[in-house]
Design a protein around this motif. Structure first.
Motif, PDB file in Angstrom:
ATOM      1  N   MET A   1       0.807  -1.215   0.000  1.00 53.45           N
ATOM      2  CA  MET A   1       0.000   0.000   0.000  1.00 53.45           C
ATOM      3  C   MET A   1       0.843   1.269   0.000  1.00 53.45           C
ATOM      4  O   MET A   1       0.317   2.363  -0.188  1.00 53.45           O
ATOM      5  CB  MET A   1      -0.922   0.009   1.228  1.00 53.45           C
ATOM      6  CG  MET A   1      -1.986  -1.070   1.218  1.00 53.45           C
ATOM      7  SD  MET A   1      -3.062  -1.002  -0.238  1.00 53.45           S
ATOM      8  CE  MET A   1      -3.796   0.619  -0.061  1.00 53.45           C
ATOM      9  N   ARG A   2       2.143   1.101   0.204  1.00 50.85           N
ATOM     10  CA  ARG A   2       2.998   2.282   0.293  1.00 50.85           C
ATOM     11  C   ARG A   2       2.982   3.063  -1.018  1.00 50.85           C
ATOM     12  O   ARG A   2       3.167   2.513  -2.097  1.00 50.85           O
ATOM     13  CB  ARG A   2       4.430   1.857   0.649  1.00 50.85           C
ATOM     14  CG  ARG A   2       5.357   3.027   0.978  1.00 50.85           C
ATOM     15  CD  ARG A   2       6.639   2.548   1.618  1.00 50.85           C
ATOM     16  NE  ARG A   2       6.390   1.977   2.947  1.00 50.85           N
ATOM     17  CZ  ARG A   2       6.578   0.701   3.260  1.00 50.85           C
ATOM     18  NH1 ARG A   2       7.018  -0.144   2.356  1.00 50.85           N
ATOM     19  NH2 ARG A   2       6.336   0.273   4.482  1.00 50.85           N
ATOM     20  N   GLY A   3       2.766   4.358  -0.915  1.00 48.76           N
ATOM     21  CA  GLY A   3       2.809   5.231  -2.081  1.00 48.76           C
ATOM     22  C   GLY A   3       1.529   5.295  -2.887  1.00 48.76           C
ATOM     23  O   GLY A   3       1.467   6.018  -3.886  1.00 48.76           O
ATOM     24  N   VAL A   4       0.485   4.571  -2.494  1.00 41.64           N
ATOM     25  CA  VAL A   4      -0.773   4.589  -3.247  1.00 41.64           C
ATOM     26  C   VAL A   4      -1.495   5.916  -3.019  1.00 41.64           C
ATOM     27  O   VAL A   4      -1.725   6.330  -1.886  1.00 41.64           O
ATOM     28  CB  VAL A   4      -1.688   3.412  -2.832  1.00 41.64           C
ATOM     29  CG1 VAL A   4      -3.074   3.559  -3.457  1.00 41.64           C
ATOM     30  CG2 VAL A   4      -1.057   2.089  -3.249  1.00 41.64           C
ATOM     31  N   ASP A   5      -1.838   6.579  -4.109  1.00 46.57           N
ATOM     32  CA  ASP A   5      -2.531   7.871  -4.030  1.00 46.57           C
ATOM     33  C   ASP A   5      -4.047   7.726  -4.074  1.00 46.57           C
ATOM     34  O   ASP A   5      -4.772   8.510  -3.460  1.00 46.57           O
ATOM     35  CB  ASP A   5      -2.087   8.771  -5.191  1.00 46.57           C
ATOM     36  CG  ASP A   5      -0.608   9.106  -5.132  1.00 46.57           C
ATOM     37  OD1 ASP A   5      -0.184   9.722  -4.140  1.00 46.57           O
ATOM     38  OD2 ASP A   5       0.118   8.734  -6.086  1.00 46.57           O
ATOM     39  N   TYR A   6      -4.530   6.718  -4.823  1.00 50.52           N
ATOM     40  CA  TYR A   6      -5.967   6.508  -4.958  1.00 50.52           C
ATOM     41  C   TYR A   6      -6.265   5.011  -4.949  1.00 50.52           C
ATOM     42  O   TYR A   6      -5.568   4.230  -5.598  1.00 50.52           O
ATOM     43  CB  TYR A   6      -6.504   7.083  -6.278  1.00 50.52           C
ATOM     44  CG  TYR A   6      -6.251   8.563  -6.483  1.00 50.52           C
ATOM     45  CD1 TYR A   6      -6.882   9.507  -5.687  1.00 50.52           C
ATOM     46  CD2 TYR A   6      -5.405   9.009  -7.488  1.00 50.52           C
ATOM     47  CE1 TYR A   6      -6.664  10.861  -5.891  1.00 50.52           C
ATOM     48  CE2 TYR A   6      -5.176  10.353  -7.701  1.00 50.52           C
ATOM     49  CZ  TYR A   6      -5.802  11.281  -6.889  1.00 50.52           C
ATOM     50  OH  TYR A   6      -5.594  12.617  -7.077  1.00 50.52           O
ATOM     51  N   VAL A   7      -7.307   4.631  -4.211  1.00 51.79           N
ATOM     52  CA  VAL A   7      -7.848   3.275  -4.288  1.00 51.79           C
ATOM     53  C   VAL A   7      -9.153   3.382  -5.056  1.00 51.79           C
ATOM     54  O   VAL A   7     -10.098   4.047  -4.608  1.00 51.79           O
ATOM     55  CB  VAL A   7      -8.082   2.672  -2.894  1.00 51.79           C
ATOM     56  CG1 VAL A   7      -8.624   1.249  -3.024  1.00 51.79           C
ATOM     57  CG2 VAL A   7      -6.797   2.679  -2.078  1.00 51.79           C
ATOM     58  N   VAL A   8      -9.209   2.741  -6.231  1.00 51.62           N
ATOM     59  CA  VAL A   8     -10.289   2.980  -7.194  1.00 51.62           C
ATOM     60  C   VAL A   8     -10.904   1.648  -7.620  1.00 51.62           C
ATOM     61  O   VAL A   8     -10.190   0.693  -7.937  1.00 51.62           O
ATOM     62  CB  VAL A   8      -9.731   3.716  -8.434  1.00 51.62           C
ATOM     63  CG1 VAL A   8     -10.805   3.897  -9.487  1.00 51.62           C
ATOM     64  CG2 VAL A   8      -9.141   5.062  -8.034  1.00 51.62           C
ATOM     65  N   GLY A   9     -12.208   1.578  -7.651  1.00 46.58           N
ATOM     66  CA  GLY A   9     -12.889   0.387  -8.149  1.00 46.58           C
ATOM     67  C   GLY A   9     -12.924   0.359  -9.670  1.00 46.58           C
ATOM     68  O   GLY A   9     -13.059   1.406 -10.316  1.00 46.58           O
ATOM     69  N   ASN A  10     -12.783  -0.837 -10.241  1.00 45.92           N
ATOM     70  CA  ASN A  10     -12.983  -1.015 -11.681  1.00 45.92           C
ATOM     71  C   ASN A  10     -14.488  -0.967 -11.925  1.00 45.92           C
ATOM     72  O   ASN A  10     -15.207  -1.907 -11.566  1.00 45.92           O
ATOM     73  CB  ASN A  10     -12.398  -2.354 -12.129  1.00 45.92           C
ATOM     74  CG  ASN A  10     -12.552  -2.592 -13.622  1.00 45.92           C
ATOM     75  OD1 ASN A  10     -12.751  -1.660 -14.399  1.00 45.92           O
ATOM     76  ND2 ASN A  10     -12.475  -3.857 -14.024  1.00 45.92           N
ATOM     77  N   PRO A  11     -14.992   0.098 -12.512  1.00 49.02           N
ATOM     78  CA  PRO A  11     -16.426   0.382 -12.405  1.00 49.02           C
ATOM     79  C   PRO A  11     -17.317  -0.523 -13.243  1.00 49.02           C
ATOM     80  O   PRO A  11     -16.916  -1.097 -14.253  1.00 49.02           O
ATOM     81  CB  PRO A  11     -16.525   1.831 -12.890  1.00 49.02           C
ATOM     82  CG  PRO A  11     -15.391   1.970 -13.837  1.00 49.02           C
ATOM     83  CD  PRO A  11     -14.280   1.147 -13.258  1.00 49.02           C
ATOM     84  N   THR A  12     -18.550  -0.621 -12.787  1.00 49.33           N
ATOM     85  CA  THR A  12     -19.600  -1.270 -13.562  1.00 49.33           C
ATOM     86  C   THR A  12     -20.464  -0.183 -14.209  1.00 49.33           C
ATOM     87  O   THR A  12     -20.421   0.993 -13.814  1.00 49.33           O
ATOM     88  CB  THR A  12     -20.479  -2.157 -12.664  1.00 49.33           C
ATOM     89  OG1 THR A  12     -21.151  -1.328 -11.700  1.00 49.33           O
ATOM     90  CG2 THR A  12     -19.643  -3.192 -11.934  1.00 49.33           C
ATOM     91  N   HIS A  13     -21.239  -0.591 -15.190  1.00 44.53           N
ATOM     92  CA  HIS A  13     -22.152   0.332 -15.871  1.00 44.53           C
ATOM     93  C   HIS A  13     -23.133   0.945 -14.862  1.00 44.53           C
ATOM     94  O   HIS A  13     -23.648   0.244 -13.984  1.00 44.53           O
ATOM     95  CB  HIS A  13     -22.905  -0.441 -16.959  1.00 44.53           C
ATOM     96  CG  HIS A  13     -23.975   0.330 -17.620  1.00 44.53           C
ATOM     97  ND1 HIS A  13     -25.240  -0.188 -17.862  1.00 44.53           N
ATOM     98  CD2 HIS A  13     -23.992   1.597 -18.094  1.00 44.53           C
ATOM     99  CE1 HIS A  13     -25.977   0.726 -18.451  1.00 44.53           C
ATOM    100  NE2 HIS A  13     -25.253   1.818 -18.611  1.00 44.53           N
ATOM    101  N   THR A  14     -23.371   2.242 -14.985  1.00 47.34           N
ATOM    102  CA  THR A  14     -24.226   2.942 -14.023  1.00 47.34           C
ATOM    103  C   THR A  14     -25.649   2.381 -13.971  1.00 47.34           C
ATOM    104  O   THR A  14     -26.354   2.573 -12.983  1.00 47.34           O
ATOM    105  CB  THR A  14     -24.296   4.446 -14.344  1.00 47.34           C
ATOM    106  OG1 THR A  14     -24.658   4.621 -15.733  1.00 47.34           O
ATOM    107  CG2 THR A  14     -22.948   5.117 -14.095  1.00 47.34           C
ATOM    108  N   GLY A  15     -26.067   1.680 -15.012  1.00 47.74           N
ATOM    109  CA  GLY A  15     -27.403   1.096 -15.010  1.00 47.74           C
ATOM    110  C   GLY A  15     -27.407  -0.392 -14.719  1.00 47.74           C
ATOM    111  O   GLY A  15     -28.439  -1.050 -14.910  1.00 47.74           O
TER     112      GLY A  15
END
Length: 247
Positions: free
Chosen positions: A118-132
């Protein structure tokens, strides 16, 4: 673990556990670790696939230079098998929302116990699903839960609803497709993503990209390449489950 108190029920009996509401990420992660299938030892340092002694990883992506692969490494909480496979399926396809909270705890527990990764991680981001997506946007639900479970605000997670990557249109699914179609679907998925600039500057950042399941890594590769083309310096992956395979 809980001296003088009831023992945790163990994964996947989380819904009847005494700590369902009050449990911490570390408690739930440690408890689940007793029953989840761990990654093989040895495993590939790039994609976490089991390795035969003395043989290189069979995943073609791992032989690519990082600039072509997109991600530097992918870690997994456990192997995609048994109860974990079943509960991911229940959340993803049946909309069993309660499992999002458990999976959020498992992710945060992993982060807490792996400070080097986790060292140096600026953003933890989900691989997104379609909004619908129906019945549930399962990745978004897991990421919202992870933010809630990170009570000390140790990690750069986004508040619920404020997702840094979004996918506003549906793209072809890759399930039950041949390899060429899977790669095409992965490329279409990545092309449909948008980084919401108001949530942070991507330029020069290190991003931890979170997903539920990792098989060959084609989709994560395309998303990582998209993020790096947009300015990210490093993209790492973290998944709930690594699918075992041979070849």
């Amino acid at each position: 673990m809980t001296a003088g108190l009831p023992e945790p029920a163990g994964f996947p009996d989380c819904p009847v556990c005494a700590y369902l509401t009050t449990g911490t990420a570390r408690l739930c992660s440690d408890c689940a670790g007793r029953t989840l299938q761990p990654l093989a030892d040895p495993h590939c340092p790039v994609c976490s696939q089991a390795l035969a002694p003395g043989r290189p990883c069979g995943n073609r992506l791992c032989a690519l230079p990082e600039a072509e692969r997109g991600f530097s490494r992918v870690d997994a909480v456990a192997v995609y098998s048994g109860a974990l496979r079943d509960k991911i399926h229940r959340l993803k396809y049946d909309g069993a929302h309660g499992w999002a909270m458990i999976f959020g705890r498992l992710l945060v527990g992993w982060m807490e116990s792996h400070p080097d990764q986790m060292r140096g991680v600026d953003y933890v981001v989900g691989n997104p699903t379609h909004t619908g997506r129906q019945p549930i946007q399962h990745i978004e639900a897991i990421m919202d839960a992870a933010y809630t479970e990170d009570v000390a605000r140790t990690f750069p997670l986004s508040p619920p609803g404020a997702h840094r990557l979004i996918k506003q249109k549906q793209t072809p699914r890759s399930a039950n497709k041949d390899l060429d179609d899977k790669r095409a679907a992965a490329a279409a998925h990545a092309a449909a993503l948008t980084w919401t600039a108001d949530t942070g500057d991507i330029e020069g950042s290190t991003i931890l990209l979170v997903d539920d399941v990792f098989t060959s890594g084609s989709q994560l590769q395309h998303v990582a390449l998209r993020l790096r083309a947009s300015g990210a310096a490093d993209v790492r992956g973290l998944v709930l489950a690594r699918v075992p395979w041979s070849g």
